[in-house]
Design a protein around this motif. Structure first.
Motif, PDB file in Angstrom:
ATOM      1  N   UNK A  66      20.620  -3.467  -1.615  1.00 44.23           N
ATOM      2  CA  UNK A  66      20.228  -2.067  -1.491  1.00 44.23           C
ATOM      3  C   UNK A  66      20.121  -1.773  -0.001  1.00 44.23           C
ATOM      4  N   UNK A  67      20.700  -0.672   0.428  1.00 42.35           N
ATOM      5  CA  UNK A  67      20.595  -0.278   1.826  1.00 42.35           C
ATOM      6  C   UNK A  67      19.695   0.944   1.942  1.00 42.35           C
ATOM      7  N   UNK A  68      18.772   0.875   2.881  1.00 43.56           N
ATOM      8  CA  UNK A  68      17.847   1.970   3.130  1.00 43.56           C
ATOM      9  C   UNK A  68      17.942   2.349   4.599  1.00 43.56           C
ATOM     10  N   UNK A  69      17.918   3.642   4.865  1.00 45.82           N
ATOM     11  CA  UNK A  69      17.929   4.102   6.242  1.00 45.82           C
ATOM     12  C   UNK A  69      16.509   4.487   6.636  1.00 45.82           C
ATOM     13  N   UNK A  70      16.179   4.174   7.866  1.00 48.41           N
ATOM     14  CA  UNK A  70      14.853   4.492   8.369  1.00 48.41           C
ATOM     15  C   UNK A  70      14.977   5.036   9.777  1.00 48.41           C
ATOM     16  N   UNK A  71      14.149   6.012  10.101  1.00 46.69           N
ATOM     17  CA  UNK A  71      14.134   6.547  11.457  1.00 46.69           C
ATOM     18  C   UNK A  71      13.245   5.722  12.375  1.00 46.69           C
ATOM     19  N   UNK A  72      12.526   4.749  11.820  1.00 47.23           N
ATOM     20  CA  UNK A  72      11.613   3.890  12.574  1.00 47.23           C
ATOM     21  C   UNK A  72      12.041   2.446  12.347  1.00 47.23           C
ATOM     22  N   UNK A  73      11.922   1.599  13.368  1.00 51.37           N
ATOM     23  CA  UNK A  73      12.282   0.183  13.228  1.00 51.37           C
ATOM     24  C   UNK A  73      11.360  -0.512  12.237  1.00 51.37           C
ATOM     25  N   UNK A  74      11.944  -1.403  11.451  1.00 51.72           N
ATOM     26  CA  UNK A  74      11.207  -2.144  10.428  1.00 51.72           C
ATOM     27  C   UNK A  74      10.775  -3.491  10.998  1.00 51.72           C
ATOM     28  N   UNK A  75       9.511  -3.852  10.759  1.00 52.01           N
ATOM     29  CA  UNK A  75       9.006  -5.140  11.235  1.00 52.01           C
ATOM     30  C   UNK A  75       8.921  -6.181  10.125  1.00 52.01           C
ATOM     31  N   UNK A  76       8.747  -5.734   8.877  1.00 55.66           N
ATOM     32  CA  UNK A  76       8.626  -6.703   7.781  1.00 55.66           C
ATOM     33  C   UNK A  76       9.000  -6.057   6.453  1.00 55.66           C
ATOM     34  N   UNK A  77       9.485  -6.904   5.540  1.00 60.05           N
ATOM     35  CA  UNK A  77       9.858  -6.472   4.197  1.00 60.05           C
ATOM     36  C   UNK A  77       9.391  -7.538   3.213  1.00 60.05           C
ATOM     37  N   UNK A  81       9.866  -7.694  -8.392  1.00 58.78           N
ATOM     38  CA  UNK A  81      10.876  -7.168  -9.308  1.00 58.78           C
ATOM     39  C   UNK A  81      10.876  -5.647  -9.432  1.00 58.78           C
ATOM     40  N   UNK A  82       9.839  -4.977  -8.919  1.00 58.89           N
ATOM     41  CA  UNK A  82       9.783  -3.534  -9.115  1.00 58.89           C
ATOM     42  C   UNK A  82       9.681  -2.713  -7.833  1.00 58.89           C
ATOM     43  N   UNK A  83       9.202  -3.310  -6.749  1.00 55.44           N
ATOM     44  CA  UNK A  83       9.028  -2.506  -5.532  1.00 55.44           C
ATOM     45  C   UNK A  83       9.278  -3.321  -4.267  1.00 55.44           C
ATOM     46  N   UNK A  84       9.434  -2.577  -3.182  1.00 56.29           N
ATOM     47  CA  UNK A  84       9.641  -3.168  -1.868  1.00 56.29           C
ATOM     48  C   UNK A  84       8.540  -2.628  -0.962  1.00 56.29           C
ATOM     49  N   UNK A  85       7.865  -3.509  -0.254  1.00 57.03           N
ATOM     50  CA  UNK A  85       6.871  -3.092   0.737  1.00 57.03           C
ATOM     51  C   UNK A  85       7.519  -3.229   2.105  1.00 57.03           C
ATOM     52  N   UNK A  86       7.426  -2.187   2.916  1.00 57.53           N
ATOM     53  CA  UNK A  86       8.066  -2.166   4.229  1.00 57.53           C
ATOM     54  C   UNK A  86       7.008  -1.844   5.279  1.00 57.53           C
ATOM     55  N   UNK A  87       6.976  -2.638   6.351  1.00 53.78           N
ATOM     56  CA  UNK A  87       6.105  -2.370   7.492  1.00 53.78           C
ATOM     57  C   UNK A  87       6.945  -1.884   8.655  1.00 53.78           C
ATOM     58  N   UNK A  88       6.448  -0.907   9.387  1.00 56.55           N
ATOM     59  CA  UNK A  88       7.189  -0.291  10.468  1.00 56.55           C
ATOM     60  C   UNK A  88       6.522  -0.540  11.820  1.00 56.55           C
ATOM     61  N   UNK A  89       7.298  -0.422  12.887  1.00 58.53           N
ATOM     62  CA  UNK A  89       6.787  -0.667  14.234  1.00 58.53           C
ATOM     63  C   UNK A  89       5.753   0.357  14.672  1.00 58.53           C
TER      64      UNK A  89
END
Length: 122
Positions: A66-77, A81-89
């Motif tokens: 799965x590709x996701x676009x973000x306007x902020x840099x991602x620090x962690x993922x 099975x149901x969700x993705x947690x994303x941390x941003x800079x």
């Protein structure tokens, strides 16, 4: 297999066991006390073999991209099975639906810093 044990071909046995998927390796420990002891001492007690097991875990299972676009840099993922947690800079975080990429929830450290910084593409 017993012949390999009897001939002391530990390197061959290790190579066989290390190539098993995690479930098969676990079941192999139940075959006999000899197999259990061998796996415990030559696989689990070996830093090198445990690292090989960790790398092999990525080959087991069904994966999708799965590709996701973000306007902020991602620090962690992190995902399950149901969700993705994303941390941003910028100190914000979000949980996303793993199938659609839609934002489930946003977690804000400073108000105004996370104004809808995600857009998704699957």
């Amino acid at each position: 297999m017993e012949i390999l044990f009897n001939l002391g071909l530990n390197h061959v046995l290790t190579d066989i066991f290390i190539r098993l998927d995690p479930k098969s390796l676990k079941h192999s420990r139940l075959v006999s006390q000899k197999w259990n002891n061998f796996i415990r001492h030559h696989i689990w007690d070996s830093r090198k073999q445990k690292e090989i097991l960790r790398r092999n875990l990525w080959r087991v299972g069904n994966f999708s991209l799965h590709q996701f676009q973000s306007r902020v840099s991602i620090t962690s993922i992190l995902s399950d099975n149901s969700s993705i947690a994303v941390g941003y800079t910028n100190g914000c975080a979000a949980s996303l639906d793993i199938n659609t990429g839609e934002v489930i929830n946003e977690y804000v450290v400073k108000p105004g810093t996370c104004d809808r910084f995600m857009s998704s593409q699957t």
